[in-house]
Write an enzyme that holds these catalytic residues in place. Structure first.
Site, PDB file in Angstrom:
ATOM      1  N   ASP A   1       0.834  -1.198   0.000  1.00  0.00           N
ATOM      2  CA  ASP A   1       0.000   0.000   0.000  1.00  0.00           C
ATOM      3  C   ASP A   1       0.872   1.252   0.000  1.00  0.00           C
ATOM      4  O   ASP A   1       1.422   1.640   1.026  1.00  0.00           O
ATOM      5  CB  ASP A   1      -0.898  -0.034   1.245  1.00  0.00           C
ATOM      6  CG  ASP A   1      -1.787   1.191   1.318  1.00  0.00           C
ATOM      7  OD1 ASP A   1      -1.746   2.013   0.379  1.00  0.00           O
ATOM      8  OD2 ASP A   1      -2.516   1.313   2.308  1.00  0.00           O
TER       9      ASP A   1
ATOM     10  N   GLU B   1      32.422   9.467   0.675  1.00  0.00           N
ATOM     11  CA  GLU B   1      33.103   9.445   1.974  1.00  0.00           C
ATOM     12  C   GLU B   1      32.096   9.902   3.022  1.00  0.00           C
ATOM     13  O   GLU B   1      31.891  11.082   3.221  1.00  0.00           O
ATOM     14  CB  GLU B   1      34.292  10.408   1.973  1.00  0.00           C
ATOM     15  CG  GLU B   1      35.322  10.141   0.887  1.00  0.00           C
ATOM     16  CD  GLU B   1      36.337  11.279   0.787  1.00  0.00           C
ATOM     17  OE1 GLU B   1      36.898  11.678   1.816  1.00  0.00           O
ATOM     18  OE2 GLU B   1      36.533  11.790  -0.325  1.00  0.00           O
TER      19      GLU B   1
ATOM     20  N   GLU C   1      30.714  10.680   6.527  1.00  0.00           N
ATOM     21  CA  GLU C   1      31.114  10.987   7.899  1.00  0.00           C
ATOM     22  C   GLU C   1      29.893  10.911   8.818  1.00  0.00           C
ATOM     23  O   GLU C   1      28.770  11.136   8.376  1.00  0.00           O
ATOM     24  CB  GLU C   1      31.740  12.380   7.966  1.00  0.00           C
ATOM     25  CG  GLU C   1      33.040  12.453   7.183  1.00  0.00           C
ATOM     26  CD  GLU C   1      33.625  13.848   7.058  1.00  0.00           C
ATOM     27  OE1 GLU C   1      34.838  13.951   6.833  1.00  0.00           O
ATOM     28  OE2 GLU C   1      32.872  14.841   7.153  1.00  0.00           O
TER      29      GLU C   1
ATOM     30  N   GLU D   1      37.563  11.182  12.668  1.00  0.00           N
ATOM     31  CA  GLU D   1      37.593  12.454  11.929  1.00  0.00           C
ATOM     32  C   GLU D   1      38.054  13.583  12.843  1.00  0.00           C
ATOM     33  O   GLU D   1      38.407  13.371  13.993  1.00  0.00           O
ATOM     34  CB  GLU D   1      36.225  12.743  11.301  1.00  0.00           C
ATOM     35  CG  GLU D   1      36.179  12.480   9.791  1.00  0.00           C
ATOM     36  CD  GLU D   1      37.222  13.267   9.004  1.00  0.00           C
ATOM     37  OE1 GLU D   1      37.711  14.291   9.504  1.00  0.00           O
ATOM     38  OE2 GLU D   1      37.558  12.840   7.880  1.00  0.00           O
TER      39      GLU D   1
ATOM     40  N   GLU E   1      34.807   8.419   9.991  1.00  0.00           N
ATOM     41  CA  GLU E   1      34.590   8.238   8.551  1.00  0.00           C
ATOM     42  C   GLU E   1      34.967   6.813   8.187  1.00  0.00           C
ATOM     43  O   GLU E   1      35.977   6.287   8.658  1.00  0.00           O
ATOM     44  CB  GLU E   1      35.460   9.231   7.751  1.00  0.00           C
ATOM     45  CG  GLU E   1      35.407   9.018   6.242  1.00  0.00           C
ATOM     46  CD  GLU E   1      36.192  10.082   5.455  1.00  0.00           C
ATOM     47  OE1 GLU E   1      36.092  11.274   5.795  1.00  0.00           O
ATOM     48  OE2 GLU E   1      36.903   9.709   4.510  1.00  0.00           O
TER      49      GLU E   1
ATOM     50  N   HIS F   1      31.621  13.701   0.919  1.00  0.00           N
ATOM     51  CA  HIS F   1      32.369  14.020  -0.299  1.00  0.00           C
ATOM     52  C   HIS F   1      32.017  12.952  -1.330  1.00  0.00           C
ATOM     53  O   HIS F   1      31.993  11.768  -1.006  1.00  0.00           O
ATOM     54  CB  HIS F   1      33.871  13.976  -0.057  1.00  0.00           C
ATOM     55  CG  HIS F   1      34.360  15.033   0.901  1.00  0.00           C
ATOM     56  ND1 HIS F   1      35.640  15.082   1.357  1.00  0.00           N
ATOM     57  CD2 HIS F   1      33.712  16.075   1.471  1.00  0.00           C
ATOM     58  CE1 HIS F   1      35.774  16.121   2.176  1.00  0.00           C
ATOM     59  NE2 HIS F   1      34.609  16.738   2.261  1.00  0.00           N
TER      60      HIS F   1
ATOM     61  N   ARG G   1      42.547  21.904  -0.871  1.00  0.00           N
ATOM     62  CA  ARG G   1      41.509  20.970  -0.455  1.00  0.00           C
ATOM     63  C   ARG G   1      40.196  21.656  -0.088  1.00  0.00           C
ATOM     64  O   ARG G   1      39.229  20.973   0.206  1.00  0.00           O
ATOM     65  CB  ARG G   1      41.986  20.129   0.749  1.00  0.00           C
ATOM     66  CG  ARG G   1      43.034  19.102   0.371  1.00  0.00           C
ATOM     67  CD  ARG G   1      43.402  18.235   1.574  1.00  0.00           C
ATOM     68  NE  ARG G   1      42.412  17.187   1.826  1.00  0.00           N
ATOM     69  CZ  ARG G   1      42.491  15.935   1.371  1.00  0.00           C
ATOM     70  NH1 ARG G   1      43.515  15.573   0.653  1.00  0.00           N
ATOM     71  NH2 ARG G   1      41.558  15.069   1.658  1.00  0.00           N
TER      72      ARG G   1
ATOM     73  N   GLU H   1      36.217  15.350  -6.971  1.00  0.00           N
ATOM     74  CA  GLU H   1      35.620  15.190  -5.648  1.00  0.00           C
ATOM     75  C   GLU H   1      34.714  16.397  -5.393  1.00  0.00           C
ATOM     76  O   GLU H   1      35.189  17.520  -5.289  1.00  0.00           O
ATOM     77  CB  GLU H   1      36.707  15.126  -4.569  1.00  0.00           C
ATOM     78  CG  GLU H   1      36.131  14.978  -3.165  1.00  0.00           C
ATOM     79  CD  GLU H   1      37.180  15.187  -2.058  1.00  0.00           C
ATOM     80  OE1 GLU H   1      37.922  16.175  -2.117  1.00  0.00           O
ATOM     81  OE2 GLU H   1      37.229  14.347  -1.149  1.00  0.00           O
TER      82      GLU H   1
ATOM     83  N   ARG I   1      32.546  18.316  -2.859  1.00  0.00           N
ATOM     84  CA  ARG I   1      32.680  18.304  -1.401  1.00  0.00           C
ATOM     85  C   ARG I   1      31.480  18.825  -0.627  1.00  0.00           C
ATOM     86  O   ARG I   1      31.468  18.810   0.586  1.00  0.00           O
ATOM     87  CB  ARG I   1      33.928  19.102  -1.009  1.00  0.00           C
ATOM     88  CG  ARG I   1      35.207  18.478  -1.559  1.00  0.00           C
ATOM     89  CD  ARG I   1      36.383  19.424  -1.482  1.00  0.00           C
ATOM     90  NE  ARG I   1      36.562  19.958  -0.146  1.00  0.00           N
ATOM     91  CZ  ARG I   1      37.184  19.306   0.847  1.00  0.00           C
ATOM     92  NH1 ARG I   1      37.711  18.118   0.630  1.00  0.00           N
ATOM     93  NH2 ARG I   1      37.293  19.848   2.033  1.00  0.00           N
TER      94      ARG I   1
HETATM   95  P1  ADP Z   1      40.086  11.817   0.576  1.00  0.00           P
HETATM   96  O1  ADP Z   1      41.499  11.893   0.104  1.00  0.00           O
HETATM   97  O2  ADP Z   1      39.262  12.951   0.078  1.00  0.00           O
HETATM   98  O3  ADP Z   1      39.975  11.624   2.077  1.00  0.00           O
HETATM   99  P2  ADP Z   1      39.241   9.042   0.425  1.00  0.00           P
HETATM  100  O4  ADP Z   1      40.502   8.281   0.212  1.00  0.00           O
HETATM  101  O5  ADP Z   1      38.687   9.088   1.809  1.00  0.00           O
HETATM  102  O6  ADP Z   1      39.484  10.519  -0.152  1.00  0.00           O
HETATM  103  O7  ADP Z   1      38.065   8.502  -0.531  1.00  0.00           O
HETATM  104  C1  ADP Z   1      38.233   8.397  -1.909  1.00  0.00           C
HETATM  105  C2  ADP Z   1      37.033   7.730  -2.532  1.00  0.00           C
HETATM  106  O8  ADP Z   1      37.142   7.852  -3.963  1.00  0.00           O
HETATM  107  C3  ADP Z   1      36.890   6.238  -2.240  1.00  0.00           C
HETATM  108  O9  ADP Z   1      35.546   5.912  -2.026  1.00  0.00           O
HETATM  109  C4  ADP Z   1      37.399   5.605  -3.551  1.00  0.00           C
HETATM  110  O10 ADP Z   1      36.905   4.304  -3.794  1.00  0.00           O
HETATM  111  C5  ADP Z   1      36.859   6.585  -4.552  1.00  0.00           C
HETATM  112  N1  ADP Z   1      37.457   6.490  -5.909  1.00  0.00           N
HETATM  113  C6  ADP Z   1      38.682   6.063  -6.277  1.00  0.00           C
HETATM  114  N2  ADP Z   1      38.798   6.050  -7.620  1.00  0.00           N
HETATM  115  C7  ADP Z   1      37.630   6.488  -8.136  1.00  0.00           C
HETATM  116  C8  ADP Z   1      37.121   6.699  -9.450  1.00  0.00           C
HETATM  117  N3  ADP Z   1      37.845   6.468 -10.547  1.00  0.00           N
HETATM  118  N4  ADP Z   1      35.842   7.137  -9.570  1.00  0.00           N
HETATM  119  C9  ADP Z   1      35.089   7.391  -8.485  1.00  0.00           C
HETATM  120  N5  ADP Z   1      35.512   7.216  -7.232  1.00  0.00           N
HETATM  121  C10 ADP Z   1      36.766   6.765  -7.045  1.00  0.00           C
HETATM  122 MG    MG Z   2      37.448  13.753   0.721  1.00  0.00          MG
HETATM  123 MG    MG Z   3      36.556  13.262   5.888  1.00  0.00          MG
HETATM  124 MG    MG Z   4      38.316  10.819   3.205  1.00  0.00          MG
END
Ligand code: ADP
Ligand code: MG
Ligand code: MG
Ligand code: MG
Ligand code: MG
Length: 443
Positions: free
Chosen positions: A52, A131, A133, A188, A195, A244, A315, A332, A334
């Site tokens: 439903d 990512e 958090e 974090e 995270e 992110h 960053r 990325e 953010r």
């Molecule tokens: P940060 O350096 O911002 O802390 P993280 O290492 O915590 O980044 O997270 C990076 C994320 O990006 C992970 O989930 C990873 O699997 C992902 N990632 C890596 N390569 C690719 C890609 N080609 N396309 C999309 N995501 C990716």
């Molecule tokens: Mg990040």
């Molecule tokens: Mg973080």
């Molecule tokens: Mg990270």
């Protein structure tokens, strides 16, 4: 593992699974489920399971409330924390109308439609790595969540093993048992903030994974006597929680954002995708940052983005290009936070980027200075706009956007705006503690 219908029936029998939860997500990102017994599973897998829909917020009008759940067998997984005899498993479902057409109020359908557009433009995959958090808070004597954290650790701190670290380790173990590939897990910046990063996958799998991830984190926190929250900014004065979102497009088996010959080794597609994101970001913010509280995270001073800019060096901007190249080349984004509906947010981000590619939207030059120390005048001179400052502003921007209307479809677009307008109005008319603190004795 990608299971078929037959695989699922076989596993359920062999593993003595008693209950199967049929899960789906509502417009506002809430996980819903209907439990069935193993005996009813075959019927459900033949798409004969009705529910439903009128009881689900933002779904349908009462007079057209019969909906069908079509389980996606590839999403089958057993909950490792439930009893090991008479096990509990789940299947993520698509929602269909009685006439056999996909229901346009189903967020998973919205994402599938957006992905189809990318496929039509020649991209096989839109890969997404989030990512997420979150905070872990203590509960009080009645088991109600507080905003008291159990620790005072900071970024990557290695302290004595505490409640939070134990809970986080349990979460990682359970997620791995469920097939997640955990890439990193750390404390974090803020006290009580954590995270856990899992490996990127195609957009649909990742959206499903985010829903599963949030459920697991909350469940395991609870089992450790803690409350996990994905609320973006639970405490004033310390960092909030973001999600992110790392993204890349793949074409002909290759990362379409990578180009060896470019000075930054980014392709034309990558630049246009950035251009599209920057152009549409203010319109999609109500989806990536959907609640009143989201905008209390997007303020200067806490590592959250505020301005519409991109950089391969620093960053802090909205869009960062991590250093990795080749297959790992990615953008990325953010600003998204984990209160978003991941299906809608990922669909919106993809569509904004594709708009850039389709219309060849060249992004402004990258901003490699610290935008937060620029004066407003300098920022405006460089054409750097800001994200919406409130849910109200974000909804106003969304309303004007043809792109968002097309991505979400009329049904969700209208319901979403209606609900968010109400949410803002509810907040706007409440008397807050801040007002009482500031005004009660002064006037
Ligand atoms: P940060 O350096 O911002 O802390 P993280 O290492 O915590 O980044 O997270 C990076 C994320 O990006 C992970 O989930 C990873 O699997 C992902 N990632 C890596 N390569 C690719 C890609 N080609 N396309 C999309 N995501 C990716
Ligand atoms: Mg990040
Ligand atoms: Mg973080
Ligand atoms: Mg990270
Ligand atoms: Mg990292």
């Amino acid at each position: 593992p990608k299971y078929s219908k037959e695989d699922v029936l076989k596993i359920v029998k062999e593993q003595d699974v008693k209950f199967i939860r049929l899960q789906f997500t509502d417009i506002f990102g809430m996980l819903k489920n209907v439990a069935i017994t193993a005996e009813q599973l075959e019927k459900a897998l033949d798409n004969k399971c009705m529910f439903d829909g009128s009881s689900i917020e933002g779904f349908v009008r009462i007079e057209e409330s019969d909906m069908y759940l079509r389980p996606d067998p590839s999403t089958f997984v057993i909950f490792p924390w439930r009893p090991q005899n008479g096990k509990v498993a789940r299947l993520i479902c698509d929602v269909y109308n009685p006439d056999g057409t996909p229901f346009e109020g189903d967020p998973r359908y919205v994402l599938k439609k957006a992905l189809k557009k990318a496929n039509d433009m020649g991209y096989e995959f839109f890969n997404v790595g989030p990512e997420c958090e979150f905070f872990l808070f203590l509960t009080d004597n009645e088991g109600k969540p507080t905003t008291i954290t159990h620790d005072n650790a900071g970024y990557f701190d290695l302290g004595p093993v505490d409640l939070g670290e134990n809970a986080r380790r349990d979460m990682c173990l359970v997620l791995e048992e469920m097939g997640f590939e955990i890439e990193a897990s750390h404390h974090e910046v803020a006290p009580g903030q954590h995270e856990i990063d899992f490996k990127y996958a195609d957009a649909l799998t990742t959206a499903d994974n985010i829903m599963t991830f949030k459920m697991v984190v909350k469940t395991i926190a609870h089992r450790n006597g803690l409350h996990a929250t994905f609320m973006p900014k639970p405490i004033f004065g310390i960092n909030g929680s973001g999600m992110h979102t790392n993204v890349s497009l793949f074409k002909d088996g290759k990362n379409a954002f990578f180009d060896e010959k470019d000075p930054l080794q980014l392709s034309q597609d990558a630049y246009w995708f950035i251009g599209g994101l920057l152009k549409n970001m203010r319109s999609i913010a109500a989806i990536t940052n959907p609640i009143v509280n989201s905008y209390k995270r997007l303020v200067p001073g806490y590592e959250a983005p505020v301005y519409l800019a991109w950089s391969a060096r620093n960053r802090s901007p909205l869009i960062r290009i991590p250093a990795a190249r080749g297959e790992a080349t990615r953008l990325e984004l953010r600003c998204p936070d984990p209160s978003c509906n991941p299906y809608l947010a990922i669909a919106a981000v993809l569509s904004a980027g594709l708009d850039g590619i389709k219309n060849k939207i060249q992004p402004p030059p990258s901003t490699d200075k610290n935008i937060f120390v620029m004066t407003e005048e300098q920022r405006l001179k460089e054409g750097i706009e800001a994200l919406p400052g409130s849910l109200e502003e974000a909804v106003k921007e969304m309303k004007k956007s043809e792109l968002v209307k097309e991505v979400l479809g009329e049904h969700i677009f209208n319901k979403y705006i209606e609900a968010k307008t109400q949410e803002w109005d509810d907040y706007r008319t409440k008397i807050t503690k801040w007002e009482l603190d500031e005004y009660l004795t002064r006037y």
